[in-house]
Design a protein around this motif. Structure first.
Motif, PDB file in Angstrom:
ATOM      1  N   LEU A   1       0.840  -1.190   0.000  1.00 35.32           N
ATOM      2  CA  LEU A   1       0.000   0.000   0.000  1.00 35.32           C
ATOM      3  C   LEU A   1       0.877   1.243   0.000  1.00 35.32           C
ATOM      4  O   LEU A   1       1.715   1.418   0.882  1.00 35.32           O
ATOM      5  CB  LEU A   1      -0.904   0.025   1.238  1.00 35.32           C
ATOM      6  CG  LEU A   1      -1.899   1.179   1.301  1.00 35.32           C
ATOM      7  CD1 LEU A   1      -3.012   0.983   0.263  1.00 35.32           C
ATOM      8  CD2 LEU A   1      -2.493   1.297   2.697  1.00 35.32           C
TER       9      LEU A   1
ATOM     10  N   VAL B   1      -3.284   0.540  -3.752  1.00 37.68           N
ATOM     11  CA  VAL B   1      -2.850  -0.846  -3.635  1.00 37.68           C
ATOM     12  C   VAL B   1      -1.927  -1.068  -4.828  1.00 37.68           C
ATOM     13  O   VAL B   1      -2.369  -1.216  -5.960  1.00 37.68           O
ATOM     14  CB  VAL B   1      -4.044  -1.829  -3.668  1.00 37.68           C
ATOM     15  CG1 VAL B   1      -3.536  -3.273  -3.654  1.00 37.68           C
ATOM     16  CG2 VAL B   1      -4.977  -1.573  -2.490  1.00 37.68           C
TER      17      VAL B   1
ATOM     18  N   ALA C   1      -5.477  -2.959   4.411  1.00 39.68           N
ATOM     19  CA  ALA C   1      -5.124  -1.796   3.596  1.00 39.68           C
ATOM     20  C   ALA C   1      -6.130  -0.669   3.797  1.00 39.68           C
ATOM     21  O   ALA C   1      -5.745   0.501   3.940  1.00 39.68           O
ATOM     22  CB  ALA C   1      -5.055  -2.186   2.115  1.00 39.68           C
TER      23      ALA C   1
END
Length: 146
Positions: free
Chosen positions: A72, A81, A103
């Motif tokens: 990330l 991402v 994330a």
């Protein structure tokens, strides 16, 4: 039943992360858009140590064995991402969902307003992962060789 577990990557995970990345890149070679993505996204290889020390990597694991990862990148109000992968032997057990949940939590904690990711047209597993989390496509890029 396996309870999916994720955590921030540790320096000792780097050899396994490099192995998983090689497995991921090999799988992309045959997907539509894969060769182009591989050409424009060099392998991290030895740079895993830098990514891990920057706290940008979350690892999915079963005991001491890494079975997936997510990188990330936070850039102001946008979290990206950059890479996500779960080895085929550990798919459909919730590891990808847990990586993405981690994330999202990291992005929110960093004050991000948007999370972005990418998926190749032929990569149904990654598209499904994003769709399960309610992440929708906002742009489709098309191309043709000349």
């Amino acid at each position: 039943m396996i309870d999916p577990d994720v955590r921030p990557a540790l320096p000792e995970d780097c050899p396994q992360l490099a192995w998983l990345e090689a497995e991921a890149r090999s799988a992309l070679a045959d997907l539509r858009g894969g060769p182009r993505w591989l050409a424009t996204h060099p392998a991290r290889g030895d740079a895993w140590e830098t990514a891990v020390s920057a706290d940008t990597v979350v690892v999915a694991h079963i005991g001491a064995v890494a079975v997936g990862y997510l990188v990330l990148i936070v850039n102001g109000p946008i979290a990206v991402v950059d890479d996500v992968y779960v080895t085929p032997q550990a798919r459909e057990l919730g590891f990808g969902d847990e990586l993405l949940a981690a994330a999202l939590a990291r992005a929110r904690a960093a004050g991000c307003e948007l999370l972005e990711g990418a998926s190749l047209p032929g990569d149904r597993d990654t598209k499904n992962l994003y769709e399960r989390a309610g992440i929708k496509a906002r742009l489709i890029t098309v191309s043709t060789p000349l």
